[in-house]
Design a protein around this motif. Structure first.
Motif, short mmCIF file in Angstrom:
data_model
loop_
_atom_site.label_atom_id
_atom_site.label_comp_id
_atom_site.label_asym_id
_atom_site.label_seq_id
_atom_site.Cartn_x
_atom_site.Cartn_y
_atom_site.Cartn_z
N VAL A 1 0.84 -1.20 0.00
CA VAL A 1 0.00 0.00 0.00
C VAL A 1 0.88 1.25 0.00
O VAL A 1 0.64 2.21 -0.74
CB VAL A 1 -0.96 -0.01 1.21
CG1 VAL A 1 -1.75 1.28 1.27
CG2 VAL A 1 -1.89 -1.19 1.12
N TYR B 1 2.24 1.76 -3.37
CA TYR B 1 1.28 2.36 -4.29
C TYR B 1 1.11 3.85 -4.02
O TYR B 1 1.01 4.66 -4.95
CB TYR B 1 -0.08 1.65 -4.20
CG TYR B 1 -1.06 2.19 -5.18
CD1 TYR B 1 -1.00 1.82 -6.52
CD2 TYR B 1 -2.02 3.12 -4.81
CE1 TYR B 1 -1.86 2.35 -7.44
CE2 TYR B 1 -2.90 3.66 -5.73
CZ TYR B 1 -2.81 3.26 -7.05
OH TYR B 1 -3.66 3.80 -7.97
N ALA C 1 -3.87 5.81 -15.56
CA ALA C 1 -4.67 4.67 -16.01
C ALA C 1 -3.93 3.37 -15.70
O ALA C 1 -4.52 2.41 -15.19
CB ALA C 1 -4.95 4.79 -17.51
N ALA D 1 -4.06 2.74 -12.02
CA ALA D 1 -5.39 2.39 -11.53
C ALA D 1 -5.63 0.89 -11.71
O ALA D 1 -6.16 0.22 -10.82
CB ALA D 1 -6.46 3.19 -12.27
N LEU D 2 -5.19 0.35 -12.86
CA LEU D 2 -5.31 -1.10 -13.05
C LEU D 2 -4.46 -1.83 -12.02
O LEU D 2 -4.86 -2.84 -11.44
CB LEU D 2 -4.85 -1.48 -14.46
CG LEU D 2 -5.68 -0.88 -15.60
CD1 LEU D 2 -5.16 -1.35 -16.94
CD2 LEU D 2 -7.14 -1.29 -15.45
N LEU E 1 -3.83 -0.82 -9.13
CA LEU E 1 -4.50 -0.76 -7.82
C LEU E 1 -5.48 -1.92 -7.67
O LEU E 1 -5.56 -2.55 -6.61
CB LEU E 1 -5.23 0.58 -7.65
CG LEU E 1 -6.03 0.72 -6.35
CD1 LEU E 1 -5.13 0.65 -5.14
CD2 LEU E 1 -6.84 2.00 -6.32
N VAL E 2 -6.22 -2.22 -8.74
CA VAL E 2 -7.16 -3.34 -8.64
C VAL E 2 -6.40 -4.64 -8.39
O VAL E 2 -6.81 -5.46 -7.56
CB VAL E 2 -8.02 -3.44 -9.92
CG1 VAL E 2 -8.96 -4.62 -9.83
CG2 VAL E 2 -8.81 -2.16 -10.13
N LEU F 1 -5.37 -4.63 -4.80
CA LEU F 1 -6.52 -4.91 -3.93
C LEU F 1 -6.85 -6.40 -3.95
O LEU F 1 -7.13 -7.00 -2.91
CB LEU F 1 -7.73 -4.09 -4.36
CG LEU F 1 -7.68 -2.59 -4.08
CD1 LEU F 1 -8.84 -1.88 -4.73
CD2 LEU F 1 -7.68 -2.33 -2.59
N MET F 2 -6.80 -6.99 -5.15
CA MET F 2 -7.10 -8.43 -5.23
C MET F 2 -6.10 -9.22 -4.40
O MET F 2 -6.46 -10.16 -3.70
CB MET F 2 -7.06 -8.89 -6.69
CG MET F 2 -8.23 -8.40 -7.50
SD MET F 2 -8.10 -8.84 -9.24
CE MET F 2 -8.68 -10.51 -9.19
N ILE G 1 -4.17 -8.13 -1.79
CA ILE G 1 -4.19 -7.95 -0.34
C ILE G 1 -5.49 -8.43 0.29
O ILE G 1 -5.48 -8.91 1.40
CB ILE G 1 -3.88 -6.49 0.09
CG1 ILE G 1 -4.90 -5.51 -0.42
CG2 ILE G 1 -2.50 -6.08 -0.30
CD1 ILE G 1 -4.56 -4.07 -0.08
N PHE G 2 -6.59 -8.37 -0.44
CA PHE G 2 -7.83 -8.81 0.18
C PHE G 2 -8.02 -10.32 0.09
O PHE G 2 -8.79 -10.89 0.85
CB PHE G 2 -9.04 -8.06 -0.38
CG PHE G 2 -9.21 -6.70 0.24
CD1 PHE G 2 -9.96 -6.53 1.40
CD2 PHE G 2 -8.60 -5.59 -0.30
CE1 PHE G 2 -10.10 -5.29 1.99
CE2 PHE G 2 -8.74 -4.34 0.28
CZ PHE G 2 -9.49 -4.19 1.43
N VAL H 1 -4.89 -12.94 -13.73
CA VAL H 1 -5.52 -11.61 -13.73
C VAL H 1 -4.70 -10.65 -12.87
O VAL H 1 -4.41 -9.52 -13.27
CB VAL H 1 -6.97 -11.70 -13.20
CG1 VAL H 1 -7.57 -10.31 -13.06
CG2 VAL H 1 -7.82 -12.55 -14.12
N VAL I 1 -13.63 -6.16 -4.32
CA VAL I 1 -12.72 -7.21 -4.78
C VAL I 1 -12.80 -8.42 -3.87
O VAL I 1 -12.87 -9.56 -4.33
CB VAL I 1 -11.29 -6.65 -4.84
CG1 VAL I 1 -10.28 -7.77 -4.91
CG2 VAL I 1 -11.13 -5.73 -6.04
N SER I 2 -12.84 -8.18 -2.56
CA SER I 2 -12.83 -9.33 -1.66
C SER I 2 -14.14 -10.09 -1.71
O SER I 2 -14.20 -11.26 -1.37
CB SER I 2 -12.49 -8.90 -0.23
OG SER I 2 -13.51 -8.08 0.27
N VAL J 1 -12.28 2.23 -10.93
CA VAL J 1 -10.98 2.90 -11.14
C VAL J 1 -10.92 3.51 -12.55
O VAL J 1 -10.30 4.56 -12.73
CB VAL J 1 -9.77 1.96 -10.91
CG1 VAL J 1 -9.71 1.52 -9.47
CG2 VAL J 1 -9.74 0.81 -11.86
N VAL K 1 -10.06 7.40 -13.48
CA VAL K 1 -9.09 7.90 -14.46
C VAL K 1 -9.75 8.94 -15.36
O VAL K 1 -9.20 10.01 -15.62
CB VAL K 1 -8.51 6.75 -15.29
CG1 VAL K 1 -7.62 7.29 -16.39
CG2 VAL K 1 -7.72 5.80 -14.41
#
Lengths: 482, 474
Positions: free
Chosen positions: A128, A131, A166, A169-170, A172-173, A176-177, A179-180, A202, B391-392, B403, B407
């Motif tokens: 985090v 990022y 951009a 941002a991808l 970040l997803v 998130l995938m 860490i969660f 992915v 996501v979780s 997201v 942008v």
């Protein structure tokens, strides 16, 4: 031992000091900025005793041991060379922009903010935090290009921001995938718990998207020439020297370790993108009419070597990638610095308008020739070891298709020598008769970068000594594909 | 029950005092009384947030995050009113308007913690009636038109709401409290229940201005006095999002299959993000751009509503960050007008203002970055948490959509920064046309910026729990 936090706090303190100093006198702000960048370098050097230049890992002081999930700093063999590069480029950028007249205090404060954010990227041991710094880099760069850039700066600043935002941002997803699903935010825990990822393919591509834009890899590179050409000299220096390295660093730090199996599977795509980048970047550089744009496209070609080297997935391949990154981190800033110095005097960068500058400005001419030779990969200078190793390793991994990148190497010689020939040799263009050569002050940043290029060229082990253990471990993981 | 409503009551007392002072043309005192009421309400509410959650008389929730939300709403309201000091003291009935604004904040605070559908309806209507008047108070032709449009559409939304309420009351009559209805409804999920769900969802979607129920919001926020838009753009959304999650996922409709919430609100979220982000790109007017971007922002929040109870804290954080940034961004419109009296309201005409007014420019920059969701600002953590929950829960495409919309949003928020810093002023100032400084609004915007950065940075060092602790609803 000093805390690693200082590497972020010193430039940040410099930001404040610079803004305050600027209220009294602009020249004072310059001195403060220079002092802050030297302070950063000194702080880094003082860690030499901890062995960070021989590949030792070093962790920061945690504010509270358990309850702090994000703030976690660490230097290891992977980040040490890039931090050294950041430390080198700090004073160079400040000295290169010594003559900025428009609100120098804010300009230098942004440079220091950028240095702090870059240091944060390379120091973060938590995804985090990584990022946060990754994105924070965009903010000062956006204003540097947009306010202090050249004619088309507004468009270039927007394009730079939107493209890289951009990408991240991808990313970040993807983060998130990770860490969660794994339930941790430290990079070590994520890498250790990677088997829990439900869809590593992915996650890998989401992460890689952000990094490939930053690198930049063909075909995601189109923001780069605009940003480089329009950025002020100091901006170009940090952009080419340090910002682009975030891409390769991110791949080596996060994307590859977290999904080594996926990487082993798709590394051929990296090889293809790298190969295309090498040839395409060089070919496009050859036909540029603007000297700065030529240098910008040469960055695309050099970053292609990074991708090619990474794609081999072996220890020597990773080392080659790091060598190319560090070397390019000295050569590209040198070229941008020289182009900037020329522009300050001539107010144009159009190659066709120059000629015979070698006799008018011998010091500048010598430096440009040196930089061009380094850029084309002359043995003995820093460009050679990394790119040579990248091709050798690439051949080992991918065999004969690697010969397809050979035209890129020839073209590299062609565009660099063309620039030297057209600008320095030939008939002296009359309009430049009164042009001034580099002053002693101009030569300081040039000298710093020239020294770095020579040292790395004759002694690449300097970098390899830091990265050896990290890359050996990483190559093992990729090799077993687990 | 009075104790549980104490913060709102204190606000209303402040408003009443403001009306009294206004009657004697003491506008400064009137505004001060209103602000004092809001500050006292906020302090009371935050003091209450230390207590365990409590349901008083089956009507109102208090304690922990429920009280904290009331405190946040009152605090933002107080900040905005302080920032509106100059326009309010200059307006002919400024004290009365301040009182009206205070009542609207108290009503919004009640929305967030209502535990009875009838109370929710009354609070919604109380807020709406104040809001119509506040929009109208600009007294320009577009503002009056916008107020009427707002009123008519609000009446339709109320109609939907009352129909939904009628179904529930008809089926499970006896009481309108969430607990009662939930108890009688049991596991029943027949079509009357789903019909009531859709009717009330649509009514609330109207109230928060989600696509396709947004058209009143665009005109209202563009033409309302900007200091009232600062109040009405963020605070009601903050209250309504909390109320929606309580209503749809934690009480009355908690028995429904969660796919209902996911589809209805997920769809509204995606449509709102797509419409708001693409519409924002086309705007030239600063406040209209903010109005469009508000539609996109409620889209992000509805991602949280779609995910229901697990996303409650995250969604509350996201809308809190939005309410703060929206307050700053709309107040800035007033500060811009003070700095450049001839400002035509377009983004382009802000050219070079960031260089002329460094503090104002820096504060607006912070709010724009927060609205984009850049790290180091509060807006980042809101999106980080909401998309993280998405996501979780396995809906990573919902996060991806979010997201991408972020942008795109740089296109219009970045346009403001570009104008403030990269462009040079085209209009030369004529003598006597020198701008003034609206000290009150600049201080308020700067406070907003400091809060946004503090919320953005503190979690890095002390952990995200340091912020989320305040917004725990259990």
């Amino acid at each position: 031992m000093i805390a690693l936090e200082l590497l972020i706090l010193v430039p940040l303190a410099g930001v404040v000091a610079c803004l305050v100093a600027g209220r009294f006198a602009p020249s004072f702000a310059r001195v403060v900025a220079l002092a802050a960048t030297l302070g950063f370098a000194a702080a880094l050097l003082s860690l030499a005793g901890e062995g960070i230049f021989t590949g030792q890992a070093l962790s920061g002081v945690r504010v509270a041991q358990e309850s702090v999930p994000f703030w976690d700093l660490r230097i290891d063999g992977l980040s040490a060379p890039l931090l050294v590069l950041t430390a080198l480029l700090g004073p160079v950028a400040v000295l290169a922009s010594w003559k900025v007249e428009e609100r120098p205090a804010v300009h230098h404060a942004l440079l220091l903010g950028l240095q702090a954010a870059l240091a944060g990227v390379f120091l973060a041991a938590d995804v985090v935090l990584l990022y946060v710094f990754w994105e924070a880099v965009l903010i000062p760069m956006y204003f540097l290009i947009g306010v202090w850039g050249h004619e088309d700066r507004r468009h270039a600043a927007m394009k730079f921001f939107v493209y890289t935002f951009a990408g991240s941002a991808l990313m970040l997803v993807g983060i998130l995938m990770a860490i969660f699903t794994i339930g941790a935010t430290s990079i070590d825990s994520l890498v250790a718990g990677r088997v829990a990822l439900p869809d590593p393919m992915v996650v890998f591509w989401l992460l890689a998207a952000g990094m490939l834009v930053k690198l930049p890899a063909f075909p995601l590179h189109t923001w780069l020439p605009d940003a480089h050409v329009e950025a002020p000299t100091a901006g170009s220096i940090l952009l080419a020297g340090a910002l682009l390295k975030m891409g390769g660093y991110g791949l080596l730090r996060l994307a590859i370790p977290i999904a080594p199996g996926v990487f082993a599977e798709v590394s051929w795509i990296f090889a293809v993108l790298g190969g295309v980048g090498i040839v395409y970047g060089a070919a496009v550089a050859l036909v540029q009419a603007d000297l700065k744009r030529l240098v910008a496209y040469s960055s695309v070609a050099h970053m292609g070597f990074v991708l090619l080297a990474l794609s081999t997935g072996g220890e020597r391949g990773f080392s080659a990638a790091m060598l190319v990154m560090v070397s390019h981190g000295a050569i590209a800033p040198l070229l941008f610095l020289l182009v900037g110095q020329l522009y300050d005097r001539a107010h144009t960068r159009e190659i066709a308008r120059f000629g015979g500058l070698g006799s008018l400005t011998p010091r500048w001419g010598t430096a440009l020739t040196f930089a061009a030779l380094a850029s084309l990969g002359l043995p003995g200078l820093s460009g050679f070891p990394g790119e040579f190793l990248a091709v050798i390793e690439g051949f080992g991994a991918w065999s004969w298709p690697i010969t397809l990148v050979m035209p890129g190497i020839v073209l590299a010689a062609a565009y660099n020598l063309r620039a030297v020939r057209e600008v320095l040799h030939g008939e002296v263009a009359g309009e430049w008769a009164g042009i001034r050569d580099l002053t002693a002050g101009d030569l300081i940043p040039v000298g710093l970068l020239v020294a770095a290029v020579i040292v790395l060229g004759v002694w690449p082990r300097l970098v390899l000594a830091m990265t050896g253990d990290v890359f050996a471990a990483l190559a093992l993981v990729v090799g077993t594909g687990a | 029950m009075l104790v549980a409503f104490a913060p709102q009551i204190v606000c209303v007392v402040g408003a009443a005092a403001a009306v009294a002072f206004d009657a004697f043309e003491r506008r400064g005192l009137a505004i001060a009384a209103a602000v004092a009421g809001l500050v006292a309400g906020s302090v009371l509410a935050f003091a209450g947030s230390a207590r365990a959650p409590e349901l008083t008389g089956d009507v109102v929730l208090s304690g922990t995050g429920f009280s904290a939300i009331v405190g946040i709403i009152c605090a933002i309201g107080a900040l905005v009113l302080l920032g509106s000091w100059r326009p309010l003291t200059e307006a002919s009935s400024g004290g009365g308007l301040a009182a009206l604004a205070t009542v609207s904040v108290a009503a919004a605070a009640s929305i967030a913690v209502a535990a009875d559908i009838l109370v929710l309806l009354i609070a919604l209507e109380g807020l709406a009636l104040c809001a119509y008047a506040l929009v109208w108070s600009a007294r320009t032709a577009p503002a009056i038109e916008a107020a009427v449009k707002y009123f008519v559409q609000g009446a339709i939304a109320t109609g939907f709401f009352v129909l939904g309420l009628a179904i529930l009351f008809g089926l499970y009559g006896g009481s309108t409290s969430y607990v009662w209805i939930r108890g009688v409804m049991g596991t029943e999920t027949g079509s009357p229940v789903t019909t009531a769900f859709v009717l009330i969802a649509v009514a609330l979607a109207y109230k928060v201005g989600a696509f396709p129920f947004h058209s009143w919001a665009l005109d209202a926020f563009e033409s309302a006095p900007s200091h009232f838009a600062a109040l009405l753009a963020g605070i009601p959304k903050l209250a309504a999002v909390v109320a929606m999650i309580i209503l749809f996922s934690r009480s009355v409709f908690a028995g429904l299959d969660t796919t209902y919430q996911l589809w209805v609100f997920g769809l509204l979220a995606i449509l709102s993000m797509a419409f708001g982000a693409s519409g924002g790109l086309l705007q030239r007017s600063y406040t209209r751009m903010l109005a469009y971007s508000g539609v996109a922002q409620i889209g992000y929040a509805l991602v949280g509503v779609a995910l229901g109870a697990p996303a409650m804290t995250s969604a509350a954080l996201l809308v809190t960050a939005y309410a703060l940034a929206a307050a700053g961004a709309f107040l800035a419109a007033g500060a811009f007008r003070a700095a450049r009296p001839g400002w035509d309201g377009t983004i382009a005409a802000l050219a070079g203002l960031g260089r002329e007014r460094p503090m104002l420019g820096a504060a607006v920059t912070v709010t724009m970055f927060s609205l984009i969701g850049m790290p180091l600002t509060a807006g980042f953590w809101g999106k980080f948490m909401v998309f993280g929950v998405a996501v979780s829960a396995g809906y990573w495409w919902l996060a991806l959509f979010g997201v991408i919309a972020s942008v795109v949003s740089f296109g219009y928020y970045g346009a403001v920064l570009r104008s403030l810093y990269f462009e040079t002023p085209t209009v030369s100032h004529e003598p006597g046309d020198e701008g003034t400084t609206d000290r009150g609004s600049e201080v308020a915007i700067a406070t907003v910026a400091v809060l946004i950065v503090a919320i953005g940075i503190v979690p890095l060092v002390l952990g995200l729990q340091s912020v989320l602790r305040v917004l725990t609803f259990a």
